[in-house]
Design an enzyme around this catalytic site. Structure first.
Site, PDB file in Angstrom:
ATOM      1  N   CYS A 114       0.844  -1.203   0.000  1.00 62.06           N
ATOM      2  CA  CYS A 114       0.000   0.000   0.000  1.00 62.06           C
ATOM      3  C   CYS A 114       0.876   1.249   0.000  1.00 62.06           C
ATOM      4  O   CYS A 114       1.474   1.568  -1.018  1.00 62.06           O
ATOM      5  CB  CYS A 114      -0.978  -0.025   1.158  1.00 62.06           C
ATOM      6  SG  CYS A 114      -0.269  -0.514   2.745  1.00 62.06           S
ATOM      7  N   CYS A 116       2.793   2.426   3.188  1.00 61.79           N
ATOM      8  CA  CYS A 116       3.421   2.635   4.490  1.00 61.79           C
ATOM      9  C   CYS A 116       4.658   3.513   4.322  1.00 61.79           C
ATOM     10  O   CYS A 116       5.454   3.313   3.404  1.00 61.79           O
ATOM     11  CB  CYS A 116       3.785   1.296   5.115  1.00 61.79           C
ATOM     12  SG  CYS A 116       2.320   0.284   5.399  1.00 61.79           S
TER      13      CYS A 116
END
Ligand code: FE
Length: 212
Positions: A114, A116
């Site tokens: 994603c 992070c």
């Protein structure tokens, strides 16, 4: 009530909220309902992240360049080292690791799943960091990605791609540019661009050095 007020619609009442915005609101409501956090705490966390920018990470990097003791502490225990500079990493479950670029090793950070990112030091990630293209290509062809950012590394240098997770965030400690011996900590911090702390580029080279 004026026309303007009648026409006013609070964005949160809108049926057009995206799926993710609706989901975030629902999760926040649940957490508050279960007493796990208060609206004030949520707002405080949002404020902290929104107040952070790459200039904060750059301060940390510049301090590490000028202060060997700090650098040692930063690499060994990033959480308490950045706390010395006033940066609090609130979530004890999320670790921060600082990766030192050297003559032999260059680190590149990605989150393949994603987005992070060490937001408490760098603010929000750039859009390209979240793109599928970067997330996949950074792993398959890191040198190609870096070349597009203008960084050509010597063939013998080892490239290590680090995949961030919800539990582990990375900050790259880039190499201090040559010819910066006389610069102050503040001047050094201005050379540290965001992308060099992700590892896709190196810091800026001071103009006086570059044109010499
Ligand atoms: Fe992620």
């Amino acid at each position: 009530m004026s026309d303007v007020q009648e026409g006013h619609e609070h964005p949160e009442d809108s049926a057009e909220l995206s799926y993710y915005a609706q989901r975030a609101q629902a999760i926040e409501a649940l957490l508050e309902e279960k007493g796990l956090c208060t609206p004030e705490e949520v707002q405080q966390a949002v404020n902290t992240v929104e107040s952070r920018s790459p200039a904060d990470g750059a301060r940390v990097v510049a301090r590490a360049w000028v202060d060997p003791g700090f650098k040692q502490r930063l690499l060994a225990d990033p959480r308490s080292a950045v706390e010395e500079m006033g940066y609090i990493l609130p979530d004890a479950n999320t670790q921060l690791a600082v990766l030192e670029n050297t003559e032999d090793v260059h680190y590149l950070v990605v989150c393949t799943l994603c987005s992070c990112y060490p937001r408490n030091l760098l603010g929000r990630p750039p859009d390209w960091y979240k793109s599928l293209a970067y997330r996949s290509r950074a792993v398959i062809d890191p040198r190609g990605v870096m070349a597009e950012f203008g960084l050509e590394l010597p063939g013998e240098m080892e490239v290590r791609v680090m995949d961030s997770t919800a539990d582990m965030r990375y900050l790259v400690l880039p190499r201090r540019p040559a010819g910066t011996e006389g610069l102050s900590e503040e001047a050094l911090a201005r050379l540290v661009n965001r992308d060099s702390m992700i590892g896709v580029t190196d810091p800026f080279i001071p103009q006086a050095v570059a044109s010499a």
